[in-house]
Write an enzyme that holds these catalytic residues in place. Structure first.
Site, PDB file in Angstrom:
ATOM      1  N   LEU A   1       0.822  -1.220   0.000  1.00  0.00           N
ATOM      2  CA  LEU A   1       0.000   0.000   0.000  1.00  0.00           C
ATOM      3  C   LEU A   1       0.858   1.273   0.000  1.00  0.00           C
ATOM      4  O   LEU A   1       0.311   2.369  -0.094  1.00  0.00           O
ATOM      5  CB  LEU A   1      -0.990   0.016   1.167  1.00  0.00           C
TER       6      LEU A   1
ATOM      7  N   ASN B   1       9.304  -8.727 -10.025  1.00  0.00           N
ATOM      8  CA  ASN B   1      10.109  -9.677  -9.253  1.00  0.00           C
ATOM      9  C   ASN B   1       9.204 -10.610  -8.473  1.00  0.00           C
ATOM     10  O   ASN B   1       8.336 -10.116  -7.749  1.00  0.00           O
ATOM     11  CB  ASN B   1      10.994  -8.942  -8.233  1.00  0.00           C
TER      12      ASN B   1
ATOM     13  N   ASP C   1       0.279  -9.734  -5.072  1.00  0.00           N
ATOM     14  CA  ASP C   1       1.501  -8.927  -4.997  1.00  0.00           C
ATOM     15  C   ASP C   1       1.265  -7.563  -5.637  1.00  0.00           C
ATOM     16  O   ASP C   1       2.080  -7.087  -6.447  1.00  0.00           O
ATOM     17  CB  ASP C   1       2.699  -9.644  -5.626  1.00  0.00           C
TER      18      ASP C   1
ATOM     19  N   HIS D   1       3.291   1.392  -8.901  1.00  0.00           N
ATOM     20  CA  HIS D   1       4.401   2.301  -9.219  1.00  0.00           C
ATOM     21  C   HIS D   1       3.865   3.396 -10.130  1.00  0.00           C
ATOM     22  O   HIS D   1       2.960   3.150 -10.947  1.00  0.00           O
ATOM     23  CB  HIS D   1       5.521   1.569  -9.966  1.00  0.00           C
TER      24      HIS D   1
END
Ligand code: DOR
Length: 425
Positions: free
Chosen positions: A66, A278, A305, A309
């Site tokens: 978050l 990743n 996940d 960004h």
């Protein structure tokens, strides 16, 4: 509204072996009754017709970033929890790689305060295994575990390099009855290249090729500690090969993301771009093995996940993709419809199992439980439009996908927070 009557939905609750059409009565924020035909006239009661829809225990995403505090330009507790509600998640567990990282009791308290102010769904957090996720000294696991919102330990993108530190962390976490959820990836922050084999426990190979070695090492480290070891986002066939023989006791579990279950390294999104994440996307054979692991029960949990960004950071190569608003639709369309798993299995891996592993309330519709409920319309056709997300970020490899199946209502502690694709609180 004090009471809510969910009429005529198909209840699927794997924890309690429920798979039938039933009414569900919610009173005072709790499930109060389940029965094929509840006919009640109560004051302050809303009745919702759910014929043709599925009623499942609130979905839980146990791997979410978050970004607050520290990276609020990417996501906040408010926007992230709106995004969760849109995707049908009543409960999420945050990763500790905020700025500052969640490695002290003060940071956990700060997180919990922010959640009370701005969270729209149930939000728990993981804390770092080592101070600053630097892999050197253990956090004060006893103190951290005293807080009710702390549910597990993880150094997120940094694997704990030193075998001896990993061993002690598993002992400490077990003493405090918390799972450890390691990332078995090589991160940019810590490179395995310079760490001697005696310390690491295996011979380092190339960057991003060490996932399975970490899995093998951590299985060895956990032996005799009594700790629950939950591997974050597995991506390789070889990793599942190490985990499969360990499944018996239920204390070694693992999760997979929709992207590692469906996309291989050659996948190009709607803009023709490769996915930077990743662990990285793997070979076609690994993707097939991940799907097999999902249907065979080696993979216990599906987690997004969700890693938001900004566009600027993605252009600089930041790894990560977001998934809170797409996971359920992608799972139903690409895994349930083609019969790789059943809807019941999907609910087990997105609610029952994460509740059990992280020992959090949820994963059950039994009377007396908090009324965290997700309503699914299996027939709802929709097209992913990242520009319309509640999340602040847009880095979603599923943008433009045509999906069939969606959460149409999210109920948190008896309150409807999302209805027909709109936040209603
Ligand atoms: O791609 C990733 N990004 N994988 C992770 O595990 C962490 C995440 C992030 O924090 O951006």
């Amino acid at each position: 509204m004090k009471h809510m009557l969910l009429k005529g939905g198909h209840v699927i609750d794997p924890a309690n072996d429920m798979d039938f059409v039933s009414d569900v009565l919610i009173s005072g924020g709790k499930i109060s009754a389940l029965s094929p035909n509840i006919n009640l006239e109560l004051n302050e009661m809303e009745t919702v017709d759910l014929s043709g829809k599925f009623v499942v225990p609130g979905l839980i995403d146990c791997h979410v970033h978050l970004r607050e505090p520290g990276y609020e330009e990417k996501e906040t507790i408010e926007t992230g929890s709106r995004s969760a509600a849109m995707g049908g998640f009543t409960t999420i567990i945050c990763e500790p790689n905020t700025r500052p990282p969640i490695d002290t009791i003060a940071a956990v308290e700060d997180h919990a305060r922010r959640v009370v102010d701005k969270g729209m769904v149930n939000i728990f957090t993981k804390a770092c295994i080592t101070n600053g996720s630097r892999g050197e000294t253990l956090t004060d696991m006893e103190k951290l575990s005293s807080h009710s919102s702390l549910v597990a330990f993880s150094d997120d993108g940094n694997p704990v390099l030193r075998e001896e530190v990993m061993e002690r962390s598993l002992q400490q976490a077990a003493a405090n009855d918390k799972p450890v959820s390691p990332h078995c990836e090589d991160s940019a922050f810590l490179s395995v290249k310079d760490v001697p084999k005696e310390v690491l426990g295996f011979i380092p190979r190339n960057i991003f090729e060490n996932e399975s070695n970490f899995v093998k090492r951590d299985i060895k480290c956990v032996e005799g500690t009594g700790c629950h070891l939950h591997f974050s986002h597995m991506s390789l066939k070889e990793s599942l090969d190490y985990i499969a023989p360990q499944k018996g006791q239920g204390t070694i579990t693992c999760e997979a993301t929709p992207h590692h279950l469906l996309l291989d390294k050659n996948y190009r999104d709607v803009n023709g771009a490769l996915t930077v994440v990743n662990p990285p996307l793997r070979s076609y054979e690994d993707v097939q093995a991940m799907k097999r692991g999902l249907s065979d029960g080696v993979v216990d949990v599906i987690a997004s996940d969700h890693a938001p960004h900004t566009l600027a950071d993605k252009n600089l190569g930041a790894p990560g993709i977001i998934g809170l608003e797409t996971t359920l639709g992608v799972v139903i369309t690409e895994l349930v419809r083609p019969n790789i798993i059943s809807l019941r299995d999907a609910v087990m891996k997105m609610s029952t199992n994460p509740a059990r592993i992280f020992k959090i309330p949820g994963g059950s519709l039994l009377p007396g439980m908090d009324a965290n409920v997700t309503i699914i319309d299996m027939e709802k056709e929709w097209v992913v439009n990242a520009n319309a997300f509640e999340s602040k970020s847009r880095n979603c490899p599923f943008d433009g996908w045509k999906l069939k199946g969606k959460a149409v209502m999210t109920i948190v502690a008896g309150e409807i927070v999302m209805r027909d694709g709109k936040i209603v609180i």
